[in-house]
Design an enzyme around this catalytic site. Structure first.
Site, mmCIF file in Angstrom:
data_model
loop_
_atom_site.group_PDB
_atom_site.id
_atom_site.type_symbol
_atom_site.label_atom_id
_atom_site.label_comp_id
_atom_site.label_asym_id
_atom_site.label_seq_id
_atom_site.Cartn_x
_atom_site.Cartn_y
_atom_site.Cartn_z
ATOM 1 N N HIS A 28 -16.874 -1.654 3.633
ATOM 2 C CA HIS A 28 -17.285 -0.670 4.524
ATOM 3 C C HIS A 28 -18.758 -0.579 4.588
ATOM 4 O O HIS A 28 -19.141 -0.311 3.670
ATOM 5 C CB HIS A 28 -16.499 0.680 3.822
ATOM 6 N N CYS A 29 -19.068 -0.401 5.799
ATOM 7 C CA CYS A 29 -20.643 -0.308 5.844
ATOM 8 C C CYS A 29 -20.985 1.022 6.260
ATOM 9 O O CYS A 29 -20.910 1.578 7.402
ATOM 10 C CB CYS A 29 -21.218 -1.337 7.053
ATOM 11 N N HIS A 53 -6.967 -1.703 1.851
ATOM 12 C CA HIS A 53 -6.966 -0.362 2.131
ATOM 13 C C HIS A 53 -8.312 0.061 1.874
ATOM 14 O O HIS A 53 -9.055 -0.091 0.725
ATOM 15 C CB HIS A 53 -6.164 0.570 1.290
ATOM 16 N N CYS A 54 -8.826 0.814 2.896
ATOM 17 C CA CYS A 54 -10.348 1.282 2.785
ATOM 18 C C CYS A 54 -10.066 3.083 2.318
ATOM 19 O O CYS A 54 -9.430 3.376 3.437
ATOM 20 C CB CYS A 54 -10.944 1.274 4.095
ATOM 21 N N CYS A 67 -12.132 5.203 5.424
ATOM 22 C CA CYS A 67 -11.432 5.066 6.686
ATOM 23 C C CYS A 67 -9.932 5.617 6.585
ATOM 24 O O CYS A 67 -9.176 6.043 7.475
ATOM 25 C CB CYS A 67 -11.435 3.881 7.147
ATOM 26 N N CYS A 77 -15.666 0.324 8.899
ATOM 27 C CA CYS A 77 -15.397 -0.788 8.206
ATOM 28 C C CYS A 77 -15.366 -2.086 8.879
ATOM 29 O O CYS A 77 -15.197 -1.954 10.194
ATOM 30 C CB CYS A 77 -13.779 -0.595 7.987
ATOM 31 N N LYS A 82 0.823 -5.343 2.883
ATOM 32 C CA LYS A 82 -0.405 -5.866 3.330
ATOM 33 C C LYS A 82 -0.282 -7.330 3.736
ATOM 34 O O LYS A 82 -0.135 -8.262 2.885
ATOM 35 C CB LYS A 82 -1.313 -5.543 2.052
ATOM 36 N N CYS A 92 0.901 -1.211 -0.036
ATOM 37 C CA CYS A 92 -0.038 0.305 0.112
ATOM 38 C C CYS A 92 1.022 1.109 0.036
ATOM 39 O O CYS A 92 1.731 1.444 1.114
ATOM 40 C CB CYS A 92 -1.081 -0.025 1.270
ATOM 41 N N CYS A 100 -5.310 0.891 5.942
ATOM 42 C CA CYS A 100 -5.445 -0.419 5.697
ATOM 43 C C CYS A 100 -6.068 -1.365 6.890
ATOM 44 O O CYS A 100 -5.875 -0.969 8.030
ATOM 45 C CB CYS A 100 -4.015 -1.157 5.422
#
Length: 335
Positions: free
Chosen positions: A152-153, A138-139, A142, A159, A132, A125, A145
């Site tokens: 992601h909700c 990775h989000c 957010c 996350c 990783k 990343c 990582c």
């Protein structure tokens, strides 16, 4: 720069809107059920007390699991997966992509990394400057990582990953239970209001609407919960269900599937009594996971590199990751 910060601030504020919507609906359902139904409509005292006791038990578990899903911090890779200062200098000064990949390969030899990018390279990343770990992604929301990232909700504004996946599953389960209990206990009074056996009043609107909302949420939650039960049984994340993890031998959608029992234990732990309580009991620390049986040790980087990450070249405890490794990881690889 100031504009960018302002946009990020607005994004953070607006990201709480779905959570506020869910909270508002739940609070209204609490008022409608406790006051309009139990206190103002039901006349039988025993029935009223029984409904209130069970309802508050369901409400408490729903609220607890929802809180844990929202406010449990995401788990990020530990420092051992970050580039050291010297490695970072080497990586940034090297302009050739092939040479950069080779640098990452050398670093990864000291770490329990089994998965690769689609190109076969070590997953790295650039934004977080970390190699990783397996199942880590990775989000962009957010901005970090996330270990064993599922998705992601927006409904929990967080996350869903290694640190809170159990809580998210319990949240879905107790949400369904909450809706089922409301629908089944309201149904008789729903029919009475619908047929006119009970007089019109404020309670009629609340009871009728409560029935429809409970059924609507139950149907949608049932599909989502069933899907995640299937994912747990197969030991896959939502991301892995859409794109199979890549290993040295190629993509394998069942790469982490070690049997239904052990798959369940990875998420919920070994003590069945704690499965239904929103406390963290998941196995391991999210950096490495048991793999399904493989034909030869050479195909498994976890075994091939074990000596390297047990003890670093300089004799330090840099490779102490193995100390925290769940025994089932090593046992599974030796089968």
């Amino acid at each position: 720069m100031a504009l960018s910060r302002g946009l990020r601030c607005c994004q953070r504020v607006f990201s709480w809107i779905p959570v506020l919507i869910i909270t508002a609906v739940v609070l209204w359902s609490y008022y409608a059920y406790v006051f309009e139904l139990c206190l103002f409509t039901i006349t039988n005292t025993l029935e009223k007390v029984a409904y209130l006791l069970v309802f508050h038990a369901c409400f408490a578990m729903f609220s607890w699991t929802y809180w844990k899903s929202i406010f449990t911090p995401v788990a990020a890779p530990c420092k051992k997966f970050q580039l050291s200062y010297s490695d970072k200098q080497r990586y940034e000064m090297e302009e050739r992509p092939d040479a950069q990949k080779q640098i990452l390969v050398e670093i990864a030899k000291k770490l329990p990394i089994s998965t690769r990018a689609q190109s076969g390279a070590i997953r790295f990343c650039d934004r977080c400057q970390v190699l990783k770990p397996d199942r880590c992604h990775h989000c962009s929301v957010c901005e970090t990582c996330v270990l064993k990232m599922d998705h992601h909700c927006p409904w929990v504004n967080n996350c869903v990953g290694f640190s809170n996946y159990k809580f998210f599953l319990l949240f879905l389960a107790y949400s369904m239970l909450y809706c089922v209990f409301i629908a089944t206990t309201v149904f008789r009074y729903f029919l009475k209001f619908w047929t006119g056996d009970l007089p019109n009043g404020p309670a009629k609107f609340h009871v009728l609407f409560l029935m429809f909302v409970a059924l609507m949420f139950f149907i949608s939650l049932m599909f989502l919960f069933s899907y995640h039960c299937w994912l747990v049984a197969k030991n896959r994340s939502t991301l892995e269900a859409f794109s199979a993890p890549v290993f040295i031998g190629g993509p394998d959608k069942n790469g982490f599937n070690v049997g239904i029992k052990r798959n369940l234990q990875q998420v919920f732990g070994e003590d069945v009594r704690q499965w239904f309580i929103p406390i963290f009991t998941s196995q391991g620390n999210g950096h490495y996971f048991p793999l399904k049986s493989q034909s030869s040790e050479s195909q498994n980087p976890l075994l091939a590199n074990e000596d390297l990450w047990e003890e670093s070249d300089d004799g330090s405890e840099e490779g102490s990751l193995v100390e925290d490794l769940d025994p089932s990881v090593i046992i599974n690889m030796e089968e």
